[in-house]
Write a protein that holds these residues in place. Structure first.
Motif, PDB file in Angstrom:
ATOM      1  N   GLY A  66      34.944 117.964  65.167  1.00  9.83           N
ATOM      2  CA  GLY A  66      34.757 119.342  65.591  1.00  9.83           C
ATOM      3  C   GLY A  66      35.155 120.354  64.540  1.00  9.83           C
ATOM      4  N   LEU A  67      35.155 121.617  64.935  1.00 16.16           N
ATOM      5  CA  LEU A  67      35.485 122.709  64.025  1.00 16.16           C
ATOM      6  C   LEU A  67      36.926 122.636  63.500  1.00 16.16           C
ATOM      7  N   PRO A  68      37.917 122.254  64.317  1.00 12.62           N
ATOM      8  CA  PRO A  68      39.269 122.130  63.750  1.00 12.62           C
ATOM      9  C   PRO A  68      39.345 121.143  62.597  1.00 12.62           C
ATOM     10  N   GLU A  69      38.613 120.028  62.702  1.00 11.88           N
ATOM     11  CA  GLU A  69      38.618 119.052  61.611  1.00 11.88           C
ATOM     12  C   GLU A  69      37.908 119.602  60.376  1.00 11.88           C
ATOM     13  N   ALA A  70      36.829 120.356  60.599  1.00 13.25           N
ATOM     14  CA  ALA A  70      36.133 120.971  59.468  1.00 13.25           C
ATOM     15  C   ALA A  70      37.051 121.945  58.736  1.00 13.25           C
ATOM     16  N   VAL A  71      37.858 122.677  59.481  1.00 13.62           N
ATOM     17  CA  VAL A  71      38.796 123.612  58.869  1.00 13.62           C
ATOM     18  C   VAL A  71      39.802 122.869  57.984  1.00 13.62           C
ATOM     19  N   LEU A  72      40.292 121.729  58.439  1.00 10.95           N
ATOM     20  CA  LEU A  72      41.235 120.957  57.629  1.00 10.95           C
ATOM     21  C   LEU A  72      40.598 120.496  56.321  1.00 10.95           C
ATOM     22  N   VAL A  73      39.348 120.052  56.394  1.00 13.01           N
ATOM     23  CA  VAL A  73      38.650 119.591  55.205  1.00 13.01           C
ATOM     24  C   VAL A  73      38.416 120.751  54.234  1.00 13.01           C
ATOM     25  N   PHE A  74      38.024 121.900  54.757  1.00  9.10           N
ATOM     26  CA  PHE A  74      37.758 123.045  53.895  1.00  9.10           C
ATOM     27  C   PHE A  74      39.044 123.641  53.333  1.00  9.10           C
ATOM     28  N   GLU A  75      40.129 123.495  54.036  1.00  3.57           N
ATOM     29  CA  GLU A  75      41.418 123.916  53.478  1.00  3.57           C
ATOM     30  C   GLU A  75      41.716 123.122  52.210  1.00  3.57           C
ATOM     31  N   GLU A  76      41.458 121.821  52.242  1.00  9.62           N
ATOM     32  CA  GLU A  76      41.695 120.985  51.065  1.00  9.62           C
ATOM     33  C   GLU A  76      40.728 121.334  49.942  1.00  9.62           C
ATOM     34  N   ALA A  77      39.485 121.652  50.299  1.00  6.37           N
ATOM     35  CA  ALA A  77      38.521 122.066  49.277  1.00  6.37           C
ATOM     36  C   ALA A  77      38.980 123.348  48.594  1.00  6.37           C
ATOM     37  N   GLY A  78      39.523 124.289  49.373  1.00  6.89           N
ATOM     38  CA  GLY A  78      40.038 125.517  48.791  1.00  6.89           C
ATOM     39  C   GLY A  78      41.255 125.279  47.921  1.00  6.89           C
ATOM     40  N   ARG A  79      42.068 124.359  48.325  1.00  7.26           N
ATOM     41  CA  ARG A  79      43.261 124.011  47.545  1.00  7.26           C
ATOM     42  C   ARG A  79      42.878 123.473  46.169  1.00  7.26           C
ATOM     43  N   ALA A  80      41.780 122.688  46.130  1.00  4.00           N
ATOM     44  CA  ALA A  80      41.335 122.078  44.882  1.00  4.00           C
ATOM     45  C   ALA A  80      40.395 122.971  44.090  1.00  4.00           C
ATOM     46  N   LEU A  81      40.033 124.131  44.617  1.00  5.29           N
ATOM     47  CA  LEU A  81      39.047 125.025  44.003  1.00  5.29           C
ATOM     48  C   LEU A  81      37.705 124.323  43.796  1.00  5.29           C
ATOM     49  N   LEU A  82      37.336 123.467  44.738  1.00  3.72           N
ATOM     50  CA  LEU A  82      36.073 122.754  44.656  1.00  3.72           C
ATOM     51  C   LEU A  82      34.923 123.762  44.675  1.00  3.72           C
ATOM     52  N   PRO A  83      34.027 123.739  43.681  1.00  6.84           N
ATOM     53  CA  PRO A  83      32.949 124.723  43.638  1.00  6.84           C
ATOM     54  C   PRO A  83      31.718 124.271  44.419  1.00  6.84           C
ATOM     55  N   GLY A  84      30.818 125.223  44.641  1.00  2.72           N
ATOM     56  CA  GLY A  84      29.550 124.920  45.278  1.00  2.72           C
ATOM     57  C   GLY A  84      29.388 125.599  46.622  1.00  2.72           C
ATOM     58  N   PRO A  85      28.159 125.656  47.126  1.00  2.00           N
ATOM     59  CA  PRO A  85      27.901 126.253  48.449  1.00  2.00           C
ATOM     60  C   PRO A  85      28.300 125.294  49.564  1.00  2.00           C
ATOM     61  N   LEU A  86      29.595 125.039  49.663  1.00  2.27           N
ATOM     62  CA  LEU A  86      30.121 124.058  50.607  1.00  2.27           C
ATOM     63  C   LEU A  86      29.928 124.498  52.055  1.00  2.27           C
ATOM     64  N   VAL A  87      30.135 125.778  52.304  1.00  3.75           N
ATOM     65  CA  VAL A  87      29.988 126.284  53.669  1.00  3.75           C
ATOM     66  C   VAL A  87      28.563 126.081  54.147  1.00  3.75           C
ATOM     67  N   ALA A  88      27.594 126.395  53.303  1.00 10.72           N
ATOM     68  CA  ALA A  88      26.188 126.210  53.675  1.00 10.72           C
ATOM     69  C   ALA A  88      25.896 124.738  53.949  1.00 10.72           C
ATOM     70  N   GLY A  89      26.437 123.856  53.120  1.00 15.58           N
ATOM     71  CA  GLY A  89      26.202 122.434  53.323  1.00 15.58           C
ATOM     72  C   GLY A  89      26.733 121.938  54.647  1.00 15.58           C
ATOM     73  N   GLN A  90      27.905 122.417  55.034  1.00 16.37           N
ATOM     74  CA  GLN A  90      28.498 122.012  56.306  1.00 16.37           C
ATOM     75  C   GLN A  90      27.697 122.561  57.487  1.00 16.37           C
ATOM     76  N   LEU A  91      27.303 123.819  57.415  1.00 14.50           N
ATOM     77  CA  LEU A  91      26.668 124.461  58.556  1.00 14.50           C
ATOM     78  C   LEU A  91      25.202 124.077  58.721  1.00 14.50           C
ATOM     79  N   LEU A  92      24.555 123.665  57.647  1.00 12.77           N
ATOM     80  CA  LEU A  92      23.120 123.390  57.692  1.00 12.77           C
ATOM     81  C   LEU A  92      22.784 121.908  57.574  1.00 12.77           C
ATOM     82  N   ALA A  93      23.811 121.060  57.671  1.00 11.17           N
ATOM     83  CA  ALA A  93      23.582 119.621  57.504  1.00 11.17           C
ATOM     84  C   ALA A  93      22.602 119.065  58.528  1.00 11.17           C
ATOM     85  N   GLY A  94      22.580 119.636  59.719  1.00  8.42           N
ATOM     86  CA  GLY A  94      21.669 119.139  60.734  1.00  8.42           C
ATOM     87  C   GLY A  94      20.346 119.862  60.786  1.00  8.42           C
ATOM     88  N   ALA A  95      20.177 120.886  59.944  1.00 11.52           N
ATOM     89  CA  ALA A  95      18.977 121.719  60.011  1.00 11.52           C
ATOM     90  C   ALA A  95      18.028 121.516  58.841  1.00 11.52           C
TER      91      ALA A  95
END
Length: 319
Positions: A66-95
């Motif tokens: 769910g969304l709480p788990e996605a938040v935990l994953v994105f927190e780690e991505a922000g911590r690592a300064l992982l680049p890329g349109p990550l938000v779009a990838g998460q939100l549009l994976a099923g579309a």
């Protein structure tokens, strides 16, 4: 309502941190600064780990979280300064086909903003535009091929996030099945989670430097002024954490607005204070602190800036 992380959520967070530490360490971060084209191999590896399909149902090949788990994953991505349109990838994976598997990279452009900015234009295989003219309840999403979009270069404050400005109408086709208000709300929350990760990381960086750096024969962390800076950073990060985690559970629009406001403040101000703790060396290109500050500045203007958030919260309180 219990806001404590479960054992599975802690394992997800720790596993994501371990994956990013192994695949996007400091050397890879600095290499990305010099050559900001996205690493498609890393993108597919993130997909294999479930980064993009995290919230897709298991029946559709997703992880089913769910969304709480996605938040935990994105927190780690922000911590690592992982680049890329990550938000779009998460939100549009099923579309959009190929996004969940990491085979295609998609961008999400909000037509309600001025200017309309497109992240990583040279790396994207598709764009989804959110209608900026219609009322929120009637807004629709449209899909376009990158070659069909008129664009102009746009200077980015963050060397890890190339930008283009959409300059004219694009040839688009409707993208049915997308809830635009929900996309905007969740994009803001996942961006806030990245800000939270960056804010927490700069606390760690400041404390580590304060313990190591000495002046007048003592660690600078023993000086009251430095203690106060670090304590203030920790308070901001933890306040943002509470707000972001709570908004992930409630999914309330105003909770998300408040979480984004607090996370933006924590990320920007913590990076500034981290620079202060580092002193003159913090302003050099070789230090990583400025990368957190620049990314925080960029994210703070995405999916709802401070002025818009404050007005929405004030309207809600007045009403």
């Amino acid at each position: 309502m219990d806001f404590q992380l479960t054992a599975d959520q802690r394992a997800l967070r720790d596993g994501t941190r371990e994956l990013l530490a192994g695949r996007f360490d400091r050397d890879r971060l600095r290499a990305a600064v010099d050559a900001p084209a996205l690493d498609r191999g890393l993108w597919r590896e993130l997909a294999d780990a479930g980064f993009f399909a995290l919230r897709l149902p298991e029946a559709d090949g997703g992880v089913g979280l769910g969304l709480p788990e996605a938040v935990l994953v994105f927190e780690e991505a922000g911590r690592a300064l992982l680049p890329g349109p990550l938000v779009a990838g998460q939100l549009l994976a099923g579309a959009v086909d190929g996004v969940a598997s990491g085979e295609r990279i998609v961008a999400l452009c909000d037509g309600a903003t001025d200017p309309v900015l497109w992240e990583h234009p040279a790396d994207c295989d598709a764009l989804i535009f959110l209608d900026g003219d219609a009322p929120a309840h009637a807004a629709r999403a449209y899909r376009s091929a990158p070659a069909d979009v008129a664009r102009a270069p746009f200077a980015s404050v963050d060397p890890l996030t190339p930008l283009a400005r959409v300059t004219g109408p694009a040839r688009t086709v409707p993208q049915p099945g997308l809830d635009v208000p929900r996309l905007r709300r969740e994009a803001a929350l996942l961006t806030a989670a990245q800000q939270l990760g960056s804010a927490a990381r700069t606390v760690e960086m400041a404390v580590a430097h304060a313990r190591q750096r000495t002046q007048f024969g003592a660690p600078i962390g023993s000086f009251q002024a430095v203690k106060h800076l670090c304590a203030g950073m920790l308070v901001r990060a933890e306040l943002a954490r509470v707000a972001v985690y709570a908004a992930a559970v409630t999914e309330d629009a105003l909770d998300v607005v408040g979480a984004k406001l607090l996370a933006d403040e924590a990320a920007v101000r913590n990076a500034r204070d981290c620079l202060q703790v580092h002193g003159g060396m913090g302003f050099t290109w070789e230090a990583d602190v400025h990368l957190h500050l620049k990314r925080a500045w960029l994210r703070a203007e995405r999916w709802g800036g401070a002025r818009e958030a404050e007005e929405r919260l004030a309207d809600a309180l007045a009403g």
